[in-house]
Design a protein around this motif. Sequence first.
Motif, short mmCIF file in Angstrom:
data_model
loop_
_atom_site.label_atom_id
_atom_site.label_comp_id
_atom_site.label_asym_id
_atom_site.label_seq_id
_atom_site.Cartn_x
_atom_site.Cartn_y
_atom_site.Cartn_z
N GLY A 80 0.81 -1.21 0.00
CA GLY A 80 0.00 0.00 0.00
C GLY A 80 0.84 1.26 0.00
O GLY A 80 1.85 1.35 -0.72
N PRO A 81 0.45 2.26 0.80
CA PRO A 81 1.17 3.54 0.79
C PRO A 81 2.58 3.46 1.36
O PRO A 81 3.34 4.42 1.25
N ASN A 82 2.96 2.33 1.93
CA ASN A 82 4.33 2.17 2.43
C ASN A 82 5.35 2.07 1.29
O ASN A 82 6.50 2.46 1.44
N ILE A 83 4.91 1.53 0.15
CA ILE A 83 5.84 1.31 -0.96
C ILE A 83 6.29 2.66 -1.53
O ILE A 83 5.48 3.53 -1.82
N GLY A 84 7.60 2.80 -1.66
CA GLY A 84 8.17 4.03 -2.17
C GLY A 84 8.48 5.05 -1.10
O GLY A 84 9.12 6.07 -1.37
N ARG A 85 8.03 4.78 0.13
CA ARG A 85 8.30 5.70 1.24
C ARG A 85 9.36 5.11 2.16
O ARG A 85 9.55 3.90 2.23
N LYS A 86 10.01 5.97 2.91
CA LYS A 86 10.98 5.54 3.90
C LYS A 86 10.30 5.30 5.24
O LYS A 86 9.35 5.99 5.60
N THR A 87 10.80 4.31 5.96
CA THR A 87 10.38 4.12 7.34
C THR A 87 11.05 5.19 8.20
O THR A 87 11.98 5.87 7.75
N TYR A 88 10.61 5.29 9.44
CA TYR A 88 11.25 6.26 10.35
C TYR A 88 12.72 5.91 10.55
O TYR A 88 13.53 6.79 10.82
N THR A 89 13.06 4.63 10.40
CA THR A 89 14.45 4.21 10.58
C THR A 89 15.31 4.52 9.36
O THR A 89 16.52 4.29 9.38
N GLY A 90 14.69 5.01 8.29
CA GLY A 90 15.45 5.42 7.12
C GLY A 90 15.49 4.42 5.99
O GLY A 90 16.04 4.71 4.92
N VAL A 91 14.90 3.24 6.18
CA VAL A 91 14.89 2.21 5.13
C VAL A 91 13.76 2.50 4.15
O VAL A 91 12.61 2.67 4.56
#
Length: 502
Positions: A435-446
């Motif tokens: 979903g919206p996670n793809i293409g975005r960075k996690t808070y940890t930078g990954v």
Amino acid sequence: MTTSKHFLLAPFGGWGHLRPAISFIPNLLSRSPSSLITILVPVSNSKPASQEFQRYGLDTNDKVKIIHYGAKENAKEIAYTKGNELVVQIRELIGAIGANYGKILKCEPVHDTLLEKDVETHPITPHVAITSITTTQFTVPICEKINKELQKDVKLALWTPTGVEHAAWVMCNLPEGETYRERAKRIFEAPDEEKKKVYNEVLGENEEVVNVPGAAPIYTYEAQPNRNDTFFRIVYPILPILPRVTMIHPYPAFLGQKYKKAAEESGYDVLQIGQQIPADPQIGLPDGPLKQFLDEALEEKGKDSVIYISFGTLYFAPSLEQLSILLDVLISLDKRFILSLGIASPDIQTMVKDKFDSNGQGKGIYVDWAPQLSVLKHEATGWFLTHGGANSVIEAMRARTPMLFWPADIDQVWISNAFSRIHQAGYEFLQIRNGPNIGRKTYTGVKVEGTKQAIQNEFTFVFSSLEDKEFGGKWREGVEELGRKMEDDSAAEEDWRKLVDL
């Protein structure tokens, strides 16, 4: 002379709620031996529940009344909740409370739908009625109304067997930013044609940082790694009711002290009574293919060589493609593993069976269901790939088995967050997010790529590194530390005393 107290227990029928509620009973009786308990059990899960009652000798204990409700045709051998069964179980529990609560208060016989006959109730009115957090909106008002009509002073509480980090996100005032209840309100109040857009604005695609007591910071969209958040539909209507009752958390109390402080400051009464798995001498695996596989893996590969994979009884997190990649990596690395299929779709089950038949023989074994704690405690089992449900992580701590997290929804997200980033007891997979996670960075930078190659690369790195002291070693040390703290959870005892005195 000791006056007996009567506790009425009506948990949600899903196994993640029902199993700890059954285990709660011997723990309560050990602290309050004169207590009487009535528990409502759905016929749908009456067979696995019966095994739990027998395990603790509760099926023959005259202090415990077991009353079944719901349709006999819904009875299952294994305690999975599939498809619309979730809605059915919620409706059945609401109906059971409506039909039986007044009778139990008046000490009248109640109809048991499994036995198909009326059964006697305890001869004293309940002092405490513990219903389910999932049915708060309906069952608490029902109980309050009947209490008033019958002029009974029965204390009301809610059985809340989820991770406290998620409860903090849902209930508490945050140090900064918009609270979950404010976000849910905006979705509820939006016109129907705007709800999807508003959902994405406040939850689905929202990029604000969330700091929840007991968890590490994340972006709001990270709280939905594999499914849209549907829990807000349950949460929003119950929030105004929660200050009227006591919430009982069967979760390690030492993990929830920050939540407890924040909850009390936000106007809620919470009790944390610790994990509810009593010491069980009958923990060994029965003879059969599962035990044989583990024994042979121990002999061939040694201690801690097997990866146990289970995604719980309510949601199945992986897609068919993701699970196929996982199995290919494990087989290519010559890992030994057990896969509990659980509520996997027919397509996934077919893929698994085909893959095992073609090239997985001897390296892995799949089962419909596994006695999880027994598997985790086997000497060959070294890792637990889990959705991160509350009961699963408690069993992992009991067995001192480090975890690999693949969360789907609700509290699994926050448990995975806390156990991987705060407590260092496991690793959370990131490339399997969608979903919206793809293409975005996690808070940890990954950055979450979400591609087949990215997923394969992460799996390969993780499973190739489990034996490394700097990688796998720290997770094992972390879960060992948590396990020791859980077994001596002094923070729970004060709340146990408060519960017994309700």
